[in-house]
Design a protein around this motif. Structure first.
Motif, PDB file in Angstrom:
ATOM      1  N   LEU A  38       5.783  -1.891   5.302  1.00 30.43           N
ATOM      2  CA  LEU A  38       6.283  -3.066   4.572  1.00 30.43           C
ATOM      3  C   LEU A  38       7.725  -2.865   4.084  1.00 30.43           C
ATOM      4  O   LEU A  38       8.565  -3.763   4.217  1.00 30.43           O
ATOM      5  CB  LEU A  38       5.365  -3.367   3.376  1.00 30.43           C
ATOM      6  N   ASP A  55      -1.930   4.378  15.463  1.00 30.70           N
ATOM      7  CA  ASP A  55      -2.851   5.406  15.968  1.00 30.70           C
ATOM      8  C   ASP A  55      -4.280   5.286  15.443  1.00 30.70           C
ATOM      9  O   ASP A  55      -5.154   6.011  15.917  1.00 30.70           O
ATOM     10  CB  ASP A  55      -2.313   6.798  15.592  1.00 30.70           C
ATOM     11  N   ALA A 109       0.879  -1.183   0.000  1.00 28.73           N
ATOM     12  CA  ALA A 109       0.000   0.000   0.000  1.00 28.73           C
ATOM     13  C   ALA A 109       0.908   1.222   0.000  1.00 28.73           C
ATOM     14  O   ALA A 109       1.528   1.535  -1.015  1.00 28.73           O
ATOM     15  CB  ALA A 109      -0.931  -0.052   1.200  1.00 28.73           C
TER      16      ALA A 109
HETATM   17  C1  LIG Z   1       9.260   6.337  10.868  1.00 29.84           C
HETATM   18  C2  LIG Z   1       7.803   5.883  10.918  1.00 29.84           C
HETATM   19  C3  LIG Z   1       7.008   6.364  11.948  1.00 29.84           C
HETATM   20  C4  LIG Z   1       5.666   5.977  12.020  1.00 29.84           C
HETATM   21  N1  LIG Z   1       4.913   6.457  13.044  1.00 29.84           N
HETATM   22  C5  LIG Z   1       3.632   6.055  13.157  1.00 29.84           C
HETATM   23  C6  LIG Z   1       2.825   6.523  14.235  1.00 29.84           C
HETATM   24  O1  LIG Z   1       3.228   7.309  15.075  1.00 29.84           O
HETATM   25  N2  LIG Z   1       1.551   6.062  14.296  1.00 29.84           N
HETATM   26  C7  LIG Z   1       1.034   5.191  13.365  1.00 29.84           C
HETATM   27  O2  LIG Z   1      -0.140   4.815  13.464  1.00 29.84           O
HETATM   28  N3  LIG Z   1       1.762   4.769  12.337  1.00 29.84           N
HETATM   29  C8  LIG Z   1       3.049   5.168  12.203  1.00 29.84           C
HETATM   30  N4  LIG Z   1       3.790   4.710  11.144  1.00 29.84           N
HETATM   31  C9  LIG Z   1       3.215   3.729  10.184  1.00 29.84           C
HETATM   32  C10 LIG Z   1       2.341   4.369   9.152  1.00 29.84           C
HETATM   33  O3  LIG Z   1       1.093   4.687   9.736  1.00 29.84           O
HETATM   34  C11 LIG Z   1       2.079   3.413   7.984  1.00 29.84           C
HETATM   35  O4  LIG Z   1       1.455   4.169   7.017  1.00 29.84           O
HETATM   36  C12 LIG Z   1       1.210   2.207   8.258  1.00 29.84           C
HETATM   37  O5  LIG Z   1       1.589   1.442   9.363  1.00 29.84           O
HETATM   38  C13 LIG Z   1       1.204   1.229   7.102  1.00 29.84           C
HETATM   39  O6  LIG Z   1       0.480   1.785   6.076  1.00 29.84           O
HETATM   40  P1  LIG Z   1       0.994   1.655   4.598  1.00 29.84           P
HETATM   41  O7  LIG Z   1      -0.069   2.156   3.720  1.00 29.84           O
HETATM   42  O8  LIG Z   1       2.334   2.304   4.494  1.00 29.84           O
HETATM   43  O9  LIG Z   1       1.089   0.057   4.407  1.00 29.84           O
HETATM   44  P2  LIG Z   1       2.254  -0.884   3.887  1.00 29.84           P
HETATM   45  O10 LIG Z   1       3.518  -0.617   4.601  1.00 29.84           O
HETATM   46  O11 LIG Z   1       2.314  -0.870   2.408  1.00 29.84           O
HETATM   47  O12 LIG Z   1       1.646  -2.296   4.348  1.00 29.84           O
HETATM   48  C14 LIG Z   1       1.614  -2.668   5.715  1.00 29.84           C
HETATM   49  C15 LIG Z   1       1.096  -4.100   5.846  1.00 29.84           C
HETATM   50  O13 LIG Z   1      -0.311  -4.150   5.572  1.00 29.84           O
HETATM   51  C16 LIG Z   1      -0.582  -4.974   4.422  1.00 29.84           C
HETATM   52  N5  LIG Z   1      -1.606  -4.253   3.657  1.00 29.84           N
HETATM   53  C17 LIG Z   1      -1.530  -2.943   3.277  1.00 29.84           C
HETATM   54  N6  LIG Z   1      -2.672  -2.572   2.672  1.00 29.84           N
HETATM   55  C18 LIG Z   1      -3.481  -3.667   2.673  1.00 29.84           C
HETATM   56  C19 LIG Z   1      -4.809  -3.899   2.204  1.00 29.84           C
HETATM   57  N7  LIG Z   1      -5.530  -2.925   1.616  1.00 29.84           N
HETATM   58  N8  LIG Z   1      -5.328  -5.129   2.360  1.00 29.84           N
HETATM   59  C20 LIG Z   1      -4.616  -6.107   2.975  1.00 29.84           C
HETATM   60  N9  LIG Z   1      -3.358  -5.943   3.443  1.00 29.84           N
HETATM   61  C21 LIG Z   1      -2.797  -4.734   3.296  1.00 29.84           C
HETATM   62  C22 LIG Z   1       0.750  -5.124   3.703  1.00 29.84           C
HETATM   63  O14 LIG Z   1       0.831  -6.330   2.969  1.00 29.84           O
HETATM   64  C23 LIG Z   1       1.733  -5.077   4.852  1.00 29.84           C
HETATM   65  O15 LIG Z   1       1.811  -6.339   5.472  1.00 29.84           O
HETATM   66  C24 LIG Z   1       5.127   5.098  11.033  1.00 29.84           C
HETATM   67  C25 LIG Z   1       5.929   4.640   9.981  1.00 29.84           C
HETATM   68  C26 LIG Z   1       7.265   5.019   9.922  1.00 29.84           C
HETATM   69  C27 LIG Z   1       8.106   4.522   8.777  1.00 29.84           C
END
Ligand SMILES: Cc1cc2nc3c(=O)[nH]c(=O)nc-3n(C[C@H](O)[C@H](O)[C@H](O)COP(=O)(O)OP(=O)(O)OC[C@H]3O[C@@H](n4cnc5c(N)ncnc54)[C@H](O)[C@@H]3O)c2cc1C
Length: 293
Positions: free
Chosen positions: A37, A124, A32
């Motif tokens: 990931l 969050d 996503a």
């Molecule tokens: C430095 C850093 C700080 C962060 N701080 C915070 C914070 O304070 N609070 C917070 O909440 N988050 C935080 N995050 C995480 C952030 O919110 C991410 O966006 C989130 O955890 C994952 O979303 P993504 O879209 O990037 O998913 P991805 O990284 O692309 O995927 C995450 C996982 O979910 C699966 N997945 C994704 N989409 C789907 C779908 N539609 N259906 C089924 N499976 C799916 C993927 O296969 C993978 O296993 C942080 C990230 C980083 C790098």
């Protein structure tokens, strides 16, 4: 580090994505926003042979008004949600939580569905989604099914989404006119929460008519503070009444112990943050002095 080699697929429809997942099974991983990931792949903690990128599926993006609910496409970024007027009007709790999620760059790439599917107990968005009674629309080989918030979060990094399924949309029942606040406790800016509390309340004539409270990082999944919710109903939105209700915040929790704090410390935080979150949601925090323990 550089991730291990993988094949890359970029379907343009949900059906194509589900078919790709069915074809490649355990060897495939959904991509996503990549904010959780990609770090894992770069550290080679996960090395999928096939990455299925959802970013070209336009139908999975955006926020829609659907009567009693607002529907948020799983691929909608945190930053779009942060600035969406429908979310602010009808699901203020999500708006409040997303404002404090990570930093601008991560909010720009990370997605609502990705964060919920990832199911990090410190994430969050789980507690607000749970508190608002979200419905999760999941697509798989045999069609689409909807899972309620109470059944979605199963354990640490585990949800009701099957290995051959994709989270397509999250539907939030409207809480129009409800006050909301997300109280997040961190040691440094942009950190994941050590504990956070998501509170949304309906106040009528100075009395709390309804309350929903979610806890972040107080167990292996987001939790509802149901004892607090029950204790708040019918109470005046005053410091004394909210403080008494917040004393039950740890009922049914199982807070972890780690370098950021042990269970006793988190339990203390949960009661203090619940009080602050509820008072702020009720618009009564200035009376109590939100900084006081
Ligand atoms: C430095 C850093 C700080 C962060 N701080 C915070 C914070 O304070 N609070 C917070 O909440 N988050 C935080 N995050 C995480 C952030 O919110 C991410 O966006 C989130 O955890 C994952 O979303 P993504 O879209 O990037 O998913 P991805 O990284 O692309 O995927 C995450 C996982 O979910 C699966 N997945 C994704 N989409 C789907 C779908 N539609 N259906 C089924 N499976 C799916 C993927 O296969 C993978 O296993 C942080 C990230 C980083 C790098």
């Amino acid at each position: 580090m550089i991730p291990a080699n993988f094949d890359y697929l970029a379907p343009t429809t949900v059906e194509e994505a589900v078919a790709a997942l069915a074809e490649h099974g355990d060897d495939a991983k959904i991509l996503a926003g990549g904010q959780s990931l990609l770090p894992v792949m770069r550290m080679r903690l996960n090395a999928p042979e096939v990455v299925i990128d959802l970013n070209r599926i336009d139908s999975m993006r955006g926020v829609r008004d659907e009567g009693d609910v607002i529907a948020i496409g799983a691929m909608t970024t945190h930053s779009v949600i942060e600035h969406d007027p429908l979310v602010e009007e009808h699901a203020l709790l999500v708006h409040r939580a997303v404002e404090h999620l990570a930093d601008l760059q991560i909010r720009h790439r990370g997605t609502f569905g990705g964060a919920l599917a990832h199911a990090d107990p410190a994430g969050d968005l789980g507690a607000p989604a749970l508190a608002l009674g979200a419905q999760f629309v999941i697509a798989g080989p045999s069609g689409t099914r909807t899972v309620g918030a109470d059944d979605f979060f199963i354990d640490l990094f585990e949800t009701a989404i099957g290995e051959d399924e994709i989270l397509v949309e999250v539907r939030l029942p409207k809480h129009t006119g409800w006050g909301a606040h997300y109280e997040k406790f961190v040691r440094v800016a942009h950190q994941w929460p050590i504990v956070a509390v998501a509170a949304t309340v309906k106040v009528e004539g100075g009395t709390i008519a309804e309350a929903r409270v979610g806890l972040t990082n107080m167990g292996s999944t987001p939790l509802r503070a149901r004892a607090v919710e029950a204790a708040l109903v019918g109470q005046p939105a005053t410091d004394e009444a909210v403080r008494a209700a917040a004393a039950s915040a740890t009922e049914g929790t199982n807070a972890p112990s780690d370098l950021n704090g042990d269970t006793a410390y988190r339990n203390h935080l949960a009661t203090v943050l619940t009080r602050r979150a509820v008072l702020a949601a009720a618009g009564a925090d200035t009376l109590a002095g939100a900084g006081a323990a």
